[in-house]
Design a protein around this motif. Structure first.
Motif, short mmCIF file in Angstrom:
data_model
loop_
_atom_site.label_atom_id
_atom_site.label_comp_id
_atom_site.label_asym_id
_atom_site.label_seq_id
_atom_site.Cartn_x
_atom_site.Cartn_y
_atom_site.Cartn_z
N LEU A 77 -31.96 -35.12 -16.98
CA LEU A 77 -32.89 -34.01 -17.24
C LEU A 77 -33.86 -34.43 -18.35
O LEU A 77 -33.43 -34.74 -19.46
N LEU A 78 -35.15 -34.49 -17.99
CA LEU A 78 -36.19 -34.73 -19.02
C LEU A 78 -36.75 -33.35 -19.36
O LEU A 78 -37.41 -32.73 -18.53
N GLN A 79 -36.40 -32.87 -20.52
CA GLN A 79 -36.69 -31.48 -20.92
C GLN A 79 -37.68 -31.42 -22.07
O GLN A 79 -37.43 -31.94 -23.16
N ALA A 80 -38.81 -30.76 -21.83
CA ALA A 80 -39.78 -30.56 -22.92
C ALA A 80 -39.13 -29.70 -24.01
O ALA A 80 -38.31 -28.82 -23.71
N LEU A 81 -39.47 -30.00 -25.26
CA LEU A 81 -38.87 -29.24 -26.37
C LEU A 81 -39.24 -27.77 -26.25
O LEU A 81 -40.41 -27.44 -26.02
N SER A 184 -28.61 -40.50 -7.46
CA SER A 184 -29.06 -40.38 -8.86
C SER A 184 -30.55 -40.05 -8.92
O SER A 184 -31.33 -40.54 -8.11
N ALA A 185 -30.92 -39.21 -9.86
CA ALA A 185 -32.31 -38.74 -9.93
C ALA A 185 -32.65 -38.27 -11.33
O ALA A 185 -31.75 -37.96 -12.13
N ALA A 186 -33.98 -38.25 -11.60
CA ALA A 186 -34.48 -37.70 -12.87
C ALA A 186 -35.39 -36.53 -12.51
O ALA A 186 -36.06 -36.56 -11.49
N PHE A 187 -35.36 -35.49 -13.36
CA PHE A 187 -36.25 -34.36 -13.09
C PHE A 187 -36.78 -33.81 -14.40
O PHE A 187 -36.11 -33.85 -15.44
N VAL A 188 -38.04 -33.38 -14.33
CA VAL A 188 -38.78 -32.95 -15.53
C VAL A 188 -38.96 -31.43 -15.50
O VAL A 188 -39.35 -30.87 -14.48
N ILE A 189 -38.68 -30.81 -16.67
CA ILE A 189 -38.91 -29.37 -16.83
C ILE A 189 -39.83 -29.20 -18.04
O ILE A 189 -39.60 -29.81 -19.09
N GLY A 190 -40.84 -28.40 -17.87
CA GLY A 190 -41.84 -28.24 -18.93
C GLY A 190 -41.40 -27.25 -20.02
O GLY A 190 -40.32 -26.68 -19.95
N PRO A 191 -42.28 -27.04 -21.01
CA PRO A 191 -42.01 -26.14 -22.13
C PRO A 191 -42.38 -24.69 -21.79
O PRO A 191 -42.85 -24.43 -20.66
N GLU A 192 -42.25 -23.83 -22.76
CA GLU A 192 -42.60 -22.41 -22.50
C GLU A 192 -44.03 -22.29 -21.97
O GLU A 192 -44.32 -21.47 -21.11
N ARG A 216 -41.03 -17.55 -7.77
CA ARG A 216 -41.04 -16.83 -9.05
C ARG A 216 -41.28 -17.81 -10.20
O ARG A 216 -40.89 -18.98 -10.09
N ILE A 217 -41.91 -17.31 -11.25
CA ILE A 217 -42.13 -18.18 -12.42
C ILE A 217 -40.90 -18.05 -13.32
O ILE A 217 -40.61 -16.96 -13.82
N LEU A 218 -40.18 -19.15 -13.48
CA LEU A 218 -38.92 -19.11 -14.25
C LEU A 218 -39.18 -19.50 -15.70
O LEU A 218 -40.08 -20.29 -15.99
N ARG A 219 -38.38 -18.99 -16.62
CA ARG A 219 -38.42 -19.50 -18.00
C ARG A 219 -37.93 -20.95 -17.95
O ARG A 219 -37.18 -21.34 -17.05
N ALA A 220 -38.30 -21.71 -18.95
CA ALA A 220 -37.94 -23.13 -18.95
C ALA A 220 -36.43 -23.30 -18.82
O ALA A 220 -35.96 -24.13 -18.03
N GLU A 221 -35.67 -22.51 -19.55
CA GLU A 221 -34.22 -22.67 -19.52
C GLU A 221 -33.64 -22.28 -18.15
O GLU A 221 -32.70 -22.91 -17.67
N THR A 222 -34.25 -21.29 -17.52
CA THR A 222 -33.80 -20.90 -16.18
C THR A 222 -34.13 -22.01 -15.19
O THR A 222 -33.31 -22.38 -14.34
N ALA A 223 -35.31 -22.58 -15.31
CA ALA A 223 -35.73 -23.65 -14.39
C ALA A 223 -34.83 -24.87 -14.52
O ALA A 223 -34.42 -25.47 -13.52
N ALA A 224 -34.48 -25.22 -15.75
CA ALA A 224 -33.62 -26.39 -15.96
C ALA A 224 -32.28 -26.19 -15.26
O ALA A 224 -31.78 -27.08 -14.55
#
Ligand code: SAM
Length: 240
Positions: A77-81, A184-192, A216-224
């Motif tokens: 998980l590549l997660q924006a701060l 195996s995979a990598a996935f990116v989730i953006g910030p607020e 639906r537009i998810l919050r970052a934490e929901t999307a992750a």
């Protein structure tokens, strides 16, 4: 059944000496004297019987636990701060869902600034959160947490499969679950604040495939968590 991670090799008949933190928890908090626990070292789990008095606690290692709970696929998980409490919640839930590695990164629309002077203490707290979540969810591995990456390095990150969860991709991009293979995979989730158009283009040029997690537009934490739940289910089904 309580689980602890051991930093020493385990074998039936060996006596594992708990760390002071583990001894306090096992002896004074959850009172495990005489009880069976699960000890994990290097991806291998054993049952063990607790002995001791809360200051000094040991566990006699018994037989191996045949049940394996780790995914075969490495999910990165590549997660924006995002805000602290949200980021810590992502760490805990992503660990429960089977993430292998979490790479925090900065991007233009992050609402929190990364402070180098706080990095060491922050990383210790993050490791505590994922260790406790891995113990609670009975995993054989503790997820790795990388140092905070710059956005440019996220674009260059190497992985077999690379997905960018993009909330504006609903019309023209596939659902993650319909394209992810279970490997195996990598996935990116953006910030607020999401990604800028330029950032989306840079990630696509870096080899990320845009996918949607629904209309639906998810919050970052929901999307992750949504992305991980989909991928963990696919990976688990593949390894059955
Ligand atoms: N642009 C969003 C808005 O309009 O409110 C803000 C970004 S959203 C709060 C945070 C991140 O979650 C996005 O950068 C994206 O990675 C992910 N995300 C949210 N909803 C999504 C969806 N339906 N499909 C794919 N990714 C999504």
């Amino acid at each position: 059944m309580q689980q602890y991670f051991s930093d020493t090799k385990l074998a039936p008949g060996a006596v594992y000496e708990m760390t002071p933190q583990q001894a306090h928890h096992a002896g004074n908090v959850v009172h495990l004297q005489g009880k069976i626990i699960r000890l994990v070292h290097n991806g291998e789990a054993y049952f063990a019987r607790c002995e001791g008095n809360g200051r000094k606690m040991t566990a006699l290692v018994l037989e191996k636990d045949p049940v394996k709970r780790e995914l075969d696929a490495e999910l990165v998980l590549l997660q924006a701060l995002v805000r602290r409490e949200k980021f810590e919640w992502i760490l805990q839930k992503a660990t429960e869902l089977g993430v292998s590695r979490i790479i925090p990164f900065e991007s233009s629309r992050c609402v929190v600034q990364y402070r180098k002077e706080k990095a060491e203490r922050q990383k210790e707290r993050w490791m505590q959160i994922v260790t406790e979540a891995a113990e609670q969810s009975k995993r054989e591995k503790i997820p790795v947490i990388d140092d905070v990456l710059r956005f440019e390095d996220v674009c260059r990150f190497e992985a077999e499969e690379k997905y960018l969860a993009y909330e504006n991709a609903f019309g023209e991009s596939p659902l993650l679950g319909s394209v992810y293979t279970g490997e195996s995979a990598a996935f990116v989730i953006g910030p607020e604040g999401g990604f800028s158009e330029e950032e989306v283009q840079a990630l696509v040029s870096g080899g990320y495939r845009t996918v949607t997690l629904g209309a639906r537009i998810l919050r970052a934490e929901t999307a992750a968590l949504a992305a991980l739940a989909v991928m963990a289910d696919t990976a688990e089904r593949k390894q059955r």
